[in-house]
Design a protein around this motif. Structure first.
Motif, PDB file in Angstrom:
ATOM      1  N   ASP A  37       1.198  -1.284   0.135  1.00 12.66           N
ATOM      2  CA  ASP A  37      -0.194  -0.352  -0.178  1.00 12.66           C
ATOM      3  C   ASP A  37       1.188   1.237   0.017  1.00 12.66           C
ATOM      4  O   ASP A  37       0.569   2.611  -0.699  1.00 12.66           O
ATOM      5  CB  ASP A  37      -0.865  -0.334   0.842  1.00 12.66           C
ATOM      6  N   ALA A  38       2.109   1.198   0.874  1.00 13.59           N
ATOM      7  CA  ALA A  38       2.415   2.276   0.931  1.00 13.59           C
ATOM      8  C   ALA A  38       2.932   3.196  -1.140  1.00 13.59           C
ATOM      9  O   ALA A  38       2.994   4.096  -1.117  1.00 13.59           O
ATOM     10  CB  ALA A  38       4.244   2.241   1.528  1.00 13.59           C
ATOM     11  N   GLY A  39       4.059   2.378  -1.596  1.00  9.52           N
ATOM     12  CA  GLY A  39       4.191   2.003  -2.884  1.00  9.52           C
ATOM     13  C   GLY A  39       3.496   2.524  -4.073  1.00  9.52           C
ATOM     14  O   GLY A  39       3.105   3.866  -4.022  1.00  9.52           O
ATOM     15  N   SER A  40       1.704   1.684  -4.176  1.00 10.16           N
ATOM     16  CA  SER A  40       1.412   1.834  -4.979  1.00 10.16           C
ATOM     17  C   SER A  40      -0.212   3.328  -4.682  1.00 10.16           C
ATOM     18  O   SER A  40      -0.314   3.852  -5.609  1.00 10.16           O
ATOM     19  CB  SER A  40      -0.035   0.765  -4.640  1.00 10.16           C
ATOM     20  N   GLY A  41      -0.448   3.601  -3.081  1.00  9.34           N
ATOM     21  CA  GLY A  41      -0.480   5.087  -2.962  1.00  9.34           C
ATOM     22  C   GLY A  41       0.181   6.106  -3.287  1.00  9.34           C
ATOM     23  O   GLY A  41      -0.115   7.288  -3.796  1.00  9.34           O
TER      24      GLY A  41
END
Length: 290
Positions: free
Chosen positions: A216-220
Motif C-alpha cells: 500500500d505504501a508504494g501503490s498509494g
C-alpha cells in the motif's frame, strides 16, 4: 544547472538504487514476516513479501530534492509533492504492517491530496475549444476527489505481478513525451522521468513471477504522484491533462466500472475481491505475464 549527461546518470542511479533497496526490503520483509498470504480472493499462489514499493518512495523523494537543488523544481512543487507523498507512504507502510481502519486511511488520503493540490495551486481553468472556464472551488473539489480516487484505484489495480509498475513507467514516460511535444520546460518533465526510473528499478523484483509486492505504501504513493504530476501538467496546457487521462484510462476504467458493478450488486466495497478486468484476464490467460 546540470548537464544532460549528469541527469541521465541521475536516472540510471535512481533505477539501480531502487533495485538495491527493493532487494534489501525483501530481506527485511522475509525476516519480519511481512508476507502477503494467498486466500480465495488472491491472484497469487505463494506467500510473497510485501512493502517493496517503499524503495520507489525513498528514491523518488530524494531525487526530487536533488532536482530542487539543481534549480529544476520550484519550491511550491517540491513542498507539495514531498509533503503529500510522505503522508500517503507513511499510512500505507503502517497498513502494510498492521491493518489500519479504512476511515483513517481515507482521512489521511484526503489530507495528503489536499496538501499537494494546495501547493500546486489547485485545478487550473478548464479550456474547451479555446473557451476558458474557471470552476473555482468546485474545480478544486473535483480535483481533490480525482486525486483521492486515483490514489485508491492504483492500490486496487495492484493485484497481479508487474501491472502497477508497468503502468507507472508507461504513463510517466507518456506524460513526459506529451510535455516535450507541448514545449514544456525541463522542470515539467524531469520529475516524470525520475518516477519512471525509480519504478523501473522496483520492477526488477516485481516482474512476473514477482519476488516482492509493492504494498500500500508504494501503490498509494505512485497513484498520488501521477495524479499531482497530471495536475501540474494542466498548468502548462489543459490539453496535457486530457492526455494524462487517456494514458491512465485502462486503470481508471477498470477500477471505476468494477466499483460501480459491486455497488449495484450490493457487495462490500472494502472487501478484497478478484473481479477486476485484469484479474479475469490473468485467470483466462493462465499467467500474470500474459
Amino acid at each position: 544547472m546540470v548537464e544532460a549527461g549528469g541527469m541521465l546518470g541521475l536516472l540510471a542511479g535512481a533505477a539501480v538504487l531502487a533495485a538495491l533497496l527493493t532487494g534489501a526490503l525483501r530481506r527485511y520483509a522475509l525476516a519480519g514476516g511481512m508476507l502477503d498470504v494467498p486466500n480465495a480472493r488472491s491472484s497469487h499462489m505463494l506467500p510473497t513479501p510485501r512493502g517493496g514499493g517503499v524503495s520507489v518512495v525513498l528514491v523518488y523523494l530524494a531525487g526530487l530534492c536533488l532536482l530542487f537543488s539543481q534549480g529544476l523544481m520550484a519550491d511550491e512543487v517540491l513542498i507539495g509533492l514531498v509533503g503529500a507523498g510522505v503522508l500517503v507512504a507513511l499510512i500505507g507502510w503502517v497498513d502494510d504492517r498492521q491493518s489500519v481502519a479504512a476511515r483513517w486511511r481515507l482521512a489521511v488520503h484526503f489530507l495528503a491530496a489536499g496538501w499537494g493540490l494546495f501547493w500546486l495551486g489547485g485545478l487550473p481553468p478548464v479550456v474547451i475549444y479555446a473557451v476558458e472556464f474557471d470552476l473555482g472551488w468546485l474545480g478544486h473539489g473535483l480535483a481533490l476527489l480525482y486525486l483521492v480516487w486515483l490514489l485508491n484505484l492504483y492500490n486496487f489495480m495492484d493485484g497481479i505481478d508487474g501491472i502497477a509498475g508497468v503502468e507507472a513507467v508507461t504513463v510517466a514516460l507518456g506524460g513526459c513525451l506529451l510535455a516535450v511535444m507541448a514545449g514544456a520546460g525541463v522542470e515539467a518533465w524531469w520529475p516524470m522521468l525520475l518516477l519512471a526510473a525509480g519504478v523501473a528499478g522496483f520492477l526488477v523484483w516485481n516482474w512476473p513471477p514477482a519476488r516482492i509486492f509493492m504494498g500500500d505504501a508504494g501503490s498509494g504513493f505512485i497513484g498520488l504522484m501521477l495524479g499531482l504530476l497530471s495536475i501540474q501538467a494542466a498548468y502548462q496546457s489543459f490539453e496535457l491533462l486530457a492526455g494524462w487521462l487517456v494514458l491512465l484510462a485502462v486503470f481508471v476504467t477498470d477500477a471505476t466500472l468494477t466499483l460501480i458493478r459491486r455497488l449495484l450488486r450490493g457487495m462490500p466495497l472494502a472487501e478484497a475481491h478478484r473481479s477486476h478486468g485484469y484479474q479475469y484476464a490473468a485467470r483466462r490467460l493462465g499467467s500474470h505475464r500474459g
